[in-house]
Design an enzyme around this catalytic site. Structure first.
Site, short mmCIF file in Angstrom:
data_model
loop_
_atom_site.label_atom_id
_atom_site.label_comp_id
_atom_site.label_asym_id
_atom_site.label_seq_id
_atom_site.Cartn_x
_atom_site.Cartn_y
_atom_site.Cartn_z
N CYS A 160 29.00 29.27 56.04
CA CYS A 160 28.90 28.19 55.06
C CYS A 160 28.84 26.82 55.69
CB CYS A 160 29.98 28.32 54.00
SG CYS A 160 31.65 27.91 54.58
N ASP A 161 29.43 26.63 56.87
CA ASP A 161 29.35 25.33 57.55
C ASP A 161 27.89 24.90 57.73
OD1 ASP A 161 31.55 27.00 58.18
OD2 ASP A 161 32.07 25.86 59.96
N ALA A 162 27.03 25.88 57.88
CA ALA A 162 25.61 25.59 58.14
C ALA A 162 25.00 24.74 57.04
CB ALA A 162 24.83 26.89 58.29
N PHE A 164 26.14 22.16 55.76
CA PHE A 164 26.25 20.75 56.14
C PHE A 164 25.41 20.47 57.37
CE2 PHE A 164 28.04 17.15 58.37
CZ PHE A 164 28.42 16.27 57.37
#
Lengths: 372, 372, 372
Positions: A160-162, A164
């Site tokens: 999920c960081d991806a 951003f």
């Protein structure tokens, strides 16, 4: 002499008006200045630390690149030219190169800053390499499963960081160049990750596929605060780059409002979000990176009319106060959970540039919020 | 004055002969010059781009290293010293170091260029580090399966591109130093990959083990053009470094002829090979990197008598014309499929140094072909 | 003049005493000088090689970082300031940064040297970045299985080499800063690896989980000499950094003695340990990196009274002689197995800085041993 000054000020105030509107404006200006002052304090600590010790991580790295995004927002409202100058200098130091792993979103987050510099200075060289990379990304079929194995994160947005790291940079490139293909690939990949990692019961993102079957000690699913902070901040930044008539635009707002409601409902009494969203007792301490991103995203939603100010205003005013309380006397932002990929503790002494970036993003919208 | 010049030329022509042999030689010289001119045009664009923007990828990276192999061939036939000088300068910039992942063939392709520089300048320092690395490679048992998992590509030649990245460099080191162990390890590993990735029904290489069970929309197996181009060019370059009496030499020629026949049979009417070899309609556009490598390999086979000129001559004359047609007015070679690992589209504007390398390899053999 | 000198020496000797104690001291001094001389010879070759060719691998890399640990030990007993100066210069060149993969023990081994420099020069900048990293490590839950997949080595100590790469650096940081958390994380992770990789029947470590089911041609399990050398040397270095009253201290000594007995029992007649510990005939040649580490660890145990001198003295005296015999006339330490992860051959010409490090570690303890 002192008496003279007071008389002088009184005369000035008399002539500049004393209506209630003006008094309100003065209050707003004062609040906005306070926000700007605290943003500059935190950013100045970071710049001083870089000057003294160099950057902790490589200049192209996501850690710094996430920080640059906040610094750029500050640069637009501060009179101090050092913030944007630092970003320009770092970009030159990198010779406008993104990081070594070509298709790994962490390694091209810095493309966002290159593109911002390009928008300001208009030199095509600044985005020439990032464009080539983006063309390569566009050219991939992206047909792999996002299952968490075989280094899938080096090829797809499988964590999920991806959301951003990749979408704001690629969509901004689309905006800056007018090439719709960069927005289209952002859109295609955004929803692929949504399909895979978004939990439609909890309205939160799993960090990656390895978490589908894990649980916290209290029996709840594992949802990581900073991870969902990356998503919400990435969502806001991406929508900002999207054409007003983009076909799927409404879907982004639906998702944003869904997550915002959930996030607001699980704020902790201390004003922050703990690193395990559904098991806040696991690490019962404030944390500033996730909290910074939520504060930014919720304020962004209020400021542009997406979220109701009466409902969400108290949430962000409380979380902003918590963020400010985490600033150490010398300007160092504390309580940033160190680099990680799951809930873990933070301390007064733990700082990191990406936490500073989250704080500055929050500040940039708080600055608008108090000026309204 | 003009009349004087014409008379002068006429006299020269008269004395240098006017036999049909001489006329043919003149035609040949003209054709060879045309080939050289177009090679220099493409290479000069690349050098100018590097001068202006720096290299898009790190200097040790396979992307550039594949390009250097073509530039070196051009350097041997051009009067312009810039090509070989650039290679020497880049090698010095790298301090004769290969890339960071020691056993990853992509990261030691550049060892080929170091060794070429060593053969020219005779300074042992130029290959000292590459030799140490090669010794490490020789010392590994190489007993793992080539199954596409656990980063096997960081330890073995488990994907077909590796047959360009590794064997030419290692076998050239063997030739330059006289150490047979470098040829022997090349030979051992070449056939290990052959056993695993070569499809003995289609006479083509799978890109890697993850493709064994995939299929194109038309039901055919997935065979990637540039991937098989890497193999055929790697095969030609490796045989060039192999002792004439090397025990398994004949096997390489058998493989080469098998693949050459297959490749010639699936050339597209537009003179190129599309990125999906068995489903050319998937991306129905010319592509210059795979086409460059095939043109090189087939010309190499014709020039050294392995392939029949009557059969293969028309194939390469057509593909060469297609390659030349892909050069943009400023010298930029277009229609290079961006970095990838499977069939995907190319456009007039998509270029990359490894495509330039393929073109220069093709040109180097076309230069011989038209001079014969 | 010569006669004068002899008379002068005789007078000196007369006045400095001629008792057997003094004679013994002279023998000891001579032996200690011989050890120091041979250590300097090997180290000087390494420094000269670096001066001439640069480092073969990046300065932050484990290869070099393992060497620095031995060089620092030499620097403490040699009058030549070049060893410690080189370490300081290299650290400055790195700007006190560890390697790029944050949680990969190979990439923070160099933190050991930064911390040694900090202990000497007292500049907090020297460990500022390594501390930040260590804080990040402390903050991780470390709950993953050590199964050899999904790049687990980039997050946990899932291969036995890691016990040299990580624990000495982290525990030294704990000692230098007085922060017990760094020792505690070392302790926690040490025993996690022990539980997973230590074979309680053979008293040896598997290299990693992929070896549990492999076997040598003679039917024995696969235990790699250098791999177990990393463990024993890492164990000694870590205990040196551990508080005397550390709760689990006794467990480390139990493990050390267990392994020491096993290792001593399988020394080869040539004085070395071959690369396959239980199938020495697989590569029937001396190897100096594993042998260096064992010689260091066993001598360390004798010198601090953990191991019986009568039992282990002959083992290390023999292995030291073998190590010295592997030094080439120019000072290059030969017979170092090249970089690898399993048993493989070494040759007279194969050297590497980490082998030099092992030799210098052994020498540092042999220097004490002969001085006693």
């Amino acid at each position: 002499m002192k008496v003279h000054k007071i008389i002088f000020l009184a005369i000035i105030l008399f002539f500049t008006g004393n209506s209630s509107v003006n008094a309100l404006n003065k209050v707003k200006n004062t609040k906005a200045k306070q926000v700007l002052t605290v943003m500059e304090k935190v950013a100045d600590w970071q710049l001083a630390s870089w000057k003294q010790n160099g950057t902790t991580w490589p200049k192209w790295d996501w850690t710094n690149a996430a920080g640059y995004i906040g610094l750029e927002k500050l640069g637009l409202i501060s009179k101090n030219p050092a913030y944007l100058e630092t970003l320009l200098q770092f970009s030159k130091d990198l010779d406008w190169n993104t990081g070594p792993n070509r298709f790994y979103a962490d390694d091209y987050t810095v493309g966002y800053t290159f593109t911002k510099m390009y928008q300001k200075h208009k030199d095509p060289k600044m985005i020439a390499k990032f464009r080539l990379l983006a063309d390569s990304i566009v050219a991939q079929p992206h047909t792999e499963s996002l299952e968490w194995k075989n280094d899938i994160n080096h090829r797809e947005w499988a964590w999920c960081d991806a959301l951003f790291m990749g979408p704001p940079a690629l969509s901004l490139l689309g905006k800056a160049t007018g090439e719709m293909k960069y927005m289209d690939i952002t859109d295609k990949l955004w929803w692929k990750t949504y399909d895979y990692l978004y939990d439609k019961e909890e309205y939160l993102y799993f960090r990656d596929g390895s978490n589908f079957t894990k649980s916290e000690k209290n029996g709840k699913k594992v949802f990581w605060s900073r991870g969902n902070g990356w998503v919400m901040a990435g969502l806001a930044l991406t929508i900002d780059n999207m054409p007003k008539n983009y076909p799927t635009r409404a879907k982004y707002f639906t998702l944003f409002k869904e997550m915002a409601a959930k996030i607001a409902s699980i704020q902790q009494p201390d004003g922050s979000w703990h690193t395990s969203l559904l098991n806040p007792a696991a690490f019962a301490v404030i944390e500033t990176s996730g909290t910074g991103f939520y504060t930014y995203a919720l304020l962004w939603g209020i400021n542009n009319g997406t979220l109701d100010k009466n409902t969400y205003g108290p949430v962000v005013e409380k979380s902003w106060a918590t963020l400010v309380s985490a600033i150490q006397p010398d300007g160092m932002l504390g309580y940033v959970q160190p680099i990680g990929w799951q809930p873990a503790p933070a301390t007064a002494k733990s700082t990191a540039i990406f936490g500073v970036g989250a704080f500055l993003l929050a500040g940039s919208e708080m600055h608008k919020y108090v000026s309204k």
